[in-house]
Motif scaffolding. Structure first.
Motif, PDB file in Angstrom:
ATOM      1  N   ILE A  56      44.566  84.387  16.367  1.00 55.77           N
ATOM      2  CA  ILE A  56      45.582  85.403  16.110  1.00 55.77           C
ATOM      3  C   ILE A  56      46.643  84.885  15.150  1.00 55.77           C
ATOM      4  CG2 ILE A  56      47.464  86.719  17.170  1.00 55.77           C
ATOM      5  CD1 ILE A  56      45.696  86.939  19.693  1.00 55.77           C
ATOM      6  N   ILE A  57      47.133  83.667  15.415  1.00 57.34           N
ATOM      7  CA  ILE A  57      48.229  83.112  14.609  1.00 57.34           C
ATOM      8  C   ILE A  57      47.784  82.843  13.172  1.00 57.34           C
ATOM      9  CG2 ILE A  57      49.742  81.109  14.320  1.00 57.34           C
ATOM     10  CD1 ILE A  57      49.773  80.911  17.423  1.00 57.34           C
ATOM     11  N   VAL A  58      46.640  82.170  13.002  1.00 52.87           N
ATOM     12  CA  VAL A  58      46.208  81.780  11.656  1.00 52.87           C
ATOM     13  C   VAL A  58      45.858  83.000  10.813  1.00 52.87           C
ATOM     14  CG1 VAL A  58      44.444  80.551  10.340  1.00 52.87           C
ATOM     15  CG2 VAL A  58      45.411  79.507  12.392  1.00 52.87           C
ATOM     16  N   ASN A  59      45.100  83.955  11.370  1.00 50.18           N
ATOM     17  CA  ASN A  59      44.718  85.116  10.552  1.00 50.18           C
ATOM     18  C   ASN A  59      45.930  85.959  10.195  1.00 50.18           C
ATOM     19  OD1 ASN A  59      44.366  88.225  11.306  1.00 50.18           O
ATOM     20  ND2 ASN A  59      44.388  87.103  13.234  1.00 50.18           N
ATOM     21  N   SER A  60      46.909  86.023  11.099  1.00 51.89           N
ATOM     22  CA  SER A  60      48.120  86.813  10.819  1.00 51.89           C
ATOM     23  C   SER A  60      48.939  86.178   9.704  1.00 51.89           C
ATOM     24  CB  SER A  60      48.963  86.950  12.093  1.00 51.89           C
ATOM     25  OG  SER A  60      48.259  87.651  13.102  1.00 51.89           O
ATOM     26  N   LEU A  61      49.056  84.853   9.732  1.00 48.77           N
ATOM     27  CA  LEU A  61      49.794  84.158   8.679  1.00 48.77           C
ATOM     28  C   LEU A  61      49.100  84.312   7.327  1.00 48.77           C
ATOM     29  CD1 LEU A  61      50.822  80.864  10.525  1.00 48.77           C
ATOM     30  CD2 LEU A  61      52.358  82.673   9.735  1.00 48.77           C
ATOM     31  N   LEU A  62      47.777  84.179   7.303  1.00 50.78           N
ATOM     32  CA  LEU A  62      47.049  84.324   6.039  1.00 50.78           C
ATOM     33  C   LEU A  62      47.101  85.767   5.541  1.00 50.78           C
ATOM     34  CD1 LEU A  62      43.953  81.993   6.590  1.00 50.78           C
ATOM     35  CD2 LEU A  62      45.963  81.584   5.173  1.00 50.78           C
ATOM     36  N   PHE A  63      47.074  86.740   6.453  1.00 52.00           N
ATOM     37  CA  PHE A  63      47.209  88.150   6.074  1.00 52.00           C
ATOM     38  C   PHE A  63      48.545  88.375   5.374  1.00 52.00           C
ATOM     39  CE2 PHE A  63      48.753  92.444   7.094  1.00 52.00           C
ATOM     40  CZ  PHE A  63      47.739  93.218   6.550  1.00 52.00           C
ATOM     41  N   MET A  64      49.601  87.812   5.926  1.00 53.45           N
ATOM     42  CA  MET A  64      50.920  87.941   5.320  1.00 53.45           C
ATOM     43  C   MET A  64      50.959  87.254   3.960  1.00 53.45           C
ATOM     44  SD  MET A  64      53.879  85.971   4.788  1.00 53.45           S
ATOM     45  CE  MET A  64      53.964  84.756   6.109  1.00 53.45           C
ATOM     46  N   LEU A  65      50.381  86.057   3.871  1.00 53.38           N
ATOM     47  CA  LEU A  65      50.401  85.293   2.624  1.00 53.38           C
ATOM     48  C   LEU A  65      49.619  85.985   1.514  1.00 53.38           C
ATOM     49  CD1 LEU A  65      49.967  81.661   4.010  1.00 53.38           C
ATOM     50  CD2 LEU A  65      52.042  82.668   3.013  1.00 53.38           C
ATOM     51  N   LEU A  66      48.594  86.772   1.863  1.00 54.06           N
ATOM     52  CA  LEU A  66      47.818  87.492   0.856  1.00 54.06           C
ATOM     53  C   LEU A  66      48.665  88.525   0.110  1.00 54.06           C
ATOM     54  CD1 LEU A  66      44.416  88.103   2.718  1.00 54.06           C
ATOM     55  CD2 LEU A  66      44.787  86.675   0.689  1.00 54.06           C
ATOM     56  N   HIS A  67      49.813  88.910   0.691  1.00 50.67           N
ATOM     57  CA  HIS A  67      50.664  89.934   0.084  1.00 50.67           C
ATOM     58  C   HIS A  67      51.885  89.360  -0.629  1.00 50.67           C
ATOM     59  CE1 HIS A  67      48.339  92.180   3.110  1.00 50.67           C
ATOM     60  NE2 HIS A  67      48.561  93.252   2.378  1.00 50.67           N
ATOM     61  N   THR A  68      52.017  88.034  -0.630  1.00 51.39           N
ATOM     62  CA  THR A  68      53.247  87.442  -1.186  1.00 51.39           C
ATOM     63  C   THR A  68      53.390  87.661  -2.687  1.00 51.39           C
ATOM     64  OG1 THR A  68      52.096  85.301  -1.399  1.00 51.39           O
ATOM     65  CG2 THR A  68      53.414  85.662   0.593  1.00 51.39           C
ATOM     66  N   GLY A  69      52.280  87.875  -3.391  1.00 51.32           N
ATOM     67  CA  GLY A  69      52.357  88.077  -4.828  1.00 51.32           C
ATOM     68  C   GLY A  69      52.638  89.511  -5.239  1.00 51.32           C
ATOM     69  N   ASN A  70      52.707  90.418  -4.276  1.00 48.29           N
ATOM     70  CA  ASN A  70      52.950  91.833  -4.591  1.00 48.29           C
ATOM     71  C   ASN A  70      54.409  92.079  -4.945  1.00 48.29           C
ATOM     72  OD1 ASN A  70      50.310  91.974  -3.802  1.00 48.29           O
ATOM     73  ND2 ASN A  70      50.604  93.507  -2.216  1.00 48.29           N
ATOM     74  N   ASP A  71      54.651  93.073  -5.786  1.00 47.01           N
ATOM     75  CA  ASP A  71      56.009  93.392  -6.239  1.00 47.01           C
ATOM     76  C   ASP A  71      56.927  93.714  -5.060  1.00 47.01           C
ATOM     77  OD1 ASP A  71      55.201  93.066  -8.830  1.00 47.01           O
ATOM     78  OD2 ASP A  71      54.884  95.206  -9.208  1.00 47.01           O
ATOM     79  N   GLY A  72      58.099  93.105  -5.074  1.00 42.97           N
ATOM     80  CA  GLY A  72      59.119  93.435  -4.088  1.00 42.97           C
ATOM     81  C   GLY A  72      58.981  92.723  -2.764  1.00 42.97           C
ATOM     82  N   PHE A  73      58.044  91.775  -2.659  1.00 46.30           N
ATOM     83  CA  PHE A  73      57.847  91.064  -1.394  1.00 46.30           C
ATOM     84  C   PHE A  73      59.125  90.321  -1.010  1.00 46.30           C
ATOM     85  CE2 PHE A  73      56.647  87.398   1.165  1.00 46.30           C
ATOM     86  CZ  PHE A  73      55.812  87.965   2.112  1.00 46.30           C
ATOM     87  N   SER A  74      59.461  90.367   0.297  1.00 46.08           N
ATOM     88  CA  SER A  74      60.672  89.707   0.780  1.00 46.08           C
ATOM     89  C   SER A  74      60.453  89.252   2.219  1.00 46.08           C
ATOM     90  CB  SER A  74      61.866  90.666   0.711  1.00 46.08           C
ATOM     91  OG  SER A  74      61.752  91.652   1.726  1.00 46.08           O
ATOM     92  N   LEU A  75      61.472  88.649   2.806  1.00 45.74           N
ATOM     93  CA  LEU A  75      61.386  88.194   4.186  1.00 45.74           C
ATOM     94  C   LEU A  75      61.168  89.361   5.144  1.00 45.74           C
ATOM     95  CD1 LEU A  75      64.161  85.431   4.328  1.00 45.74           C
ATOM     96  CD2 LEU A  75      61.677  85.121   4.354  1.00 45.74           C
ATOM     97  N   LEU A  76      61.776  90.510   4.838  1.00 49.25           N
ATOM     98  CA  LEU A  76      61.561  91.691   5.677  1.00 49.25           C
ATOM     99  C   LEU A  76      60.099  92.116   5.654  1.00 49.25           C
ATOM    100  CD1 LEU A  76      64.451  94.323   5.302  1.00 49.25           C
ATOM    101  CD2 LEU A  76      63.662  93.176   7.372  1.00 49.25           C
ATOM    102  N   ALA A  77      59.515  92.126   4.466  1.00 45.77           N
ATOM    103  CA  ALA A  77      58.104  92.486   4.333  1.00 45.77           C
ATOM    104  C   ALA A  77      57.223  91.488   5.082  1.00 45.77           C
ATOM    105  CB  ALA A  77      57.704  92.547   2.862  1.00 45.77           C
ATOM    106  N   ALA A  78      57.568  90.202   4.968  1.00 42.07           N
ATOM    107  CA  ALA A  78      56.797  89.165   5.661  1.00 42.07           C
ATOM    108  C   ALA A  78      56.831  89.391   7.167  1.00 42.07           C
ATOM    109  CB  ALA A  78      57.358  87.787   5.316  1.00 42.07           C
ATOM    110  N   LEU A  79      58.008  89.697   7.697  1.00 34.29           N
ATOM    111  CA  LEU A  79      58.155  89.930   9.132  1.00 34.29           C
ATOM    112  C   LEU A  79      57.359  91.147   9.573  1.00 34.29           C
ATOM    113  CD1 LEU A  79      59.527  89.029  11.745  1.00 34.29           C
ATOM    114  CD2 LEU A  79      61.486  90.481  11.132  1.00 34.29           C
ATOM    115  N   ASP A  80      57.436  92.223   8.794  1.00 38.13           N
ATOM    116  CA  ASP A  80      56.708  93.438   9.145  1.00 38.13           C
ATOM    117  C   ASP A  80      55.197  93.216   9.097  1.00 38.13           C
ATOM    118  OD1 ASP A  80      56.892  96.462   9.618  1.00 38.13           O
ATOM    119  OD2 ASP A  80      55.508  96.338   7.925  1.00 38.13           O
ATOM    120  N   LEU A  81      54.731  92.529   8.063  1.00 41.95           N
ATOM    121  CA  LEU A  81      53.299  92.256   7.938  1.00 41.95           C
ATOM    122  C   LEU A  81      52.804  91.377   9.082  1.00 41.95           C
ATOM    123  CD1 LEU A  81      53.157  91.654   4.088  1.00 41.95           C
ATOM    124  CD2 LEU A  81      52.048  93.534   5.315  1.00 41.95           C
ATOM    125  N   LEU A  82      53.636  90.444   9.527  1.00 45.17           N
ATOM    126  CA  LEU A  82      53.262  89.611  10.671  1.00 45.17           C
ATOM    127  C   LEU A  82      53.183  90.440  11.947  1.00 45.17           C
ATOM    128  CD1 LEU A  82      55.280  86.305  10.066  1.00 45.17           C
ATOM    129  CD2 LEU A  82      52.794  86.585  10.064  1.00 45.17           C
TER     130      LEU A  82
END
Length: 281
Positions: A157-183
């Motif tokens: 659960i932990i590893v796939n969730s972190l990698l899922f979030m990291l896959l979106h880091t290059g998208n426009d407007g990514f921020s800590l809020l987006a990271a938290l929501d994606l997690l």
């Protein structure tokens, strides 16, 4: 946790991360090729190429992992029911998030629906179904399945969730809020995948969220271009905490709070269903 187990987790995390990058590159290189060949190509051309490559990547993943039920988790007698329920709940959940954003003044909404766009409506419905299932197959299928094969559900659960979030880091407007929501979203989908032992519900939920976000309600989809067909939601620049800015609703406080609530509901359901027994390490 013993050193041997930590080493195994580290090696598995590294190999799954590398393969995740490989599968992602396969799915995206079609759009990149079109963009390089013709810098003035229409957005739908890039999307069509990426969709085709994602379909091919899913087929290649089937060839590679169909004998691994923990990874290729599609053996389900209730697949139609679970897919329809997942799509319904995903649509409702995004509609709730979007409605609150509108009520709080985050968007100005225009109705742009035309019968002549029915064809595109269907094309994008199929497209988001393929694209979202591909993401779920990578994260809740391949990555999660590798750790489930090692009998490490919490780590899965932990590893796939972190990698899922990291896959979106290059998208426009990514921020800590987006990271938290994606997690929050990834943890919720991971628990549901673990509970159902299937990717059908989570794949449909994910597809419905993205389809409703970009096509039905006309907002940015996790930092990518929207394809508004029914409604067009115009961002109010001074309300970025409400509408999520250029990244989309997932970057808003509204979505973070709602997805946090969703995660708590699912955690409660899973623990209740297992008679309050914690998930094994």
């Amino acid at each position: 946790m013993q050193l041997k187990q930590l080493t195994l987790i580290g090696k598995t995390t590294l190999t799954t991360a590398i393969m995740t990058i490989v599968w992602s590159l396969i799915s995206e290189m079609g759009g990149e090729v079109v963009s390089k060949i013709n810098h003035h190509s229409e957005n739908w051309s890039v999307i069509s190429c990426e969709l085709l490559l994602e379909g091919i990547a899913i087929f290649l993943m089937w060839l590679t992992y169909y004998r691994h039920p923990k990874i290729w988790a599609f053996a389900d007698q209730q697949l139609q029911k679970r897919y329809l329920l997942g799509f319904l709940f995903g649509t409702i959940w995004f509609a709730l998030s979007w409605s609150i954003c509108v009520i709080l003044g985050g968007f100005k909404v225009q109705f742009i629906g035309k019968f002549s766009n029915l064809g595109w409506f269907i094309v994008f419905l199929v497209g988001f179904a393929v694209q979202s299932m591909f993401e779920e197959l990578i994260c809740r299928g391949y990555i999660m399945g590798k750790f489930l094969e090692l009998n490490l559900p919490k780590t899965a659960i932990i590893v796939n969730s972190l990698l899922f979030m990291l896959l979106h880091t290059g998208n426009d407007g990514f921020s800590l809020l987006a990271a938290l929501d994606l997690l929050f979203f990834a943890f919720a989908m991971s628990l549901l995948r673990l509970q159902t032992q299937s990717l059908w519900f989570v794949g449909a939920f994910h597809a419905a969220w993205n389809f409703a976000e970009g096509v039905l309600f006309g907002t940015a989809v996790s930092g990518t271009t929207k394809q508004a067909i029914i409604f067009n939601s115009i961002r109010m620049s001074h309300k970025s905490l409400v509408n999520g800015g250029i990244f989309g609703v997932e970057n808003s406080l509204v979505s973070v709070i709602l997805d946090g609530i969703l995660l708590l509901i699912i955690v409660g359901y899973v623990y209740w269903h297992h008679n309050y027994q914690p998930i094994d390490s």
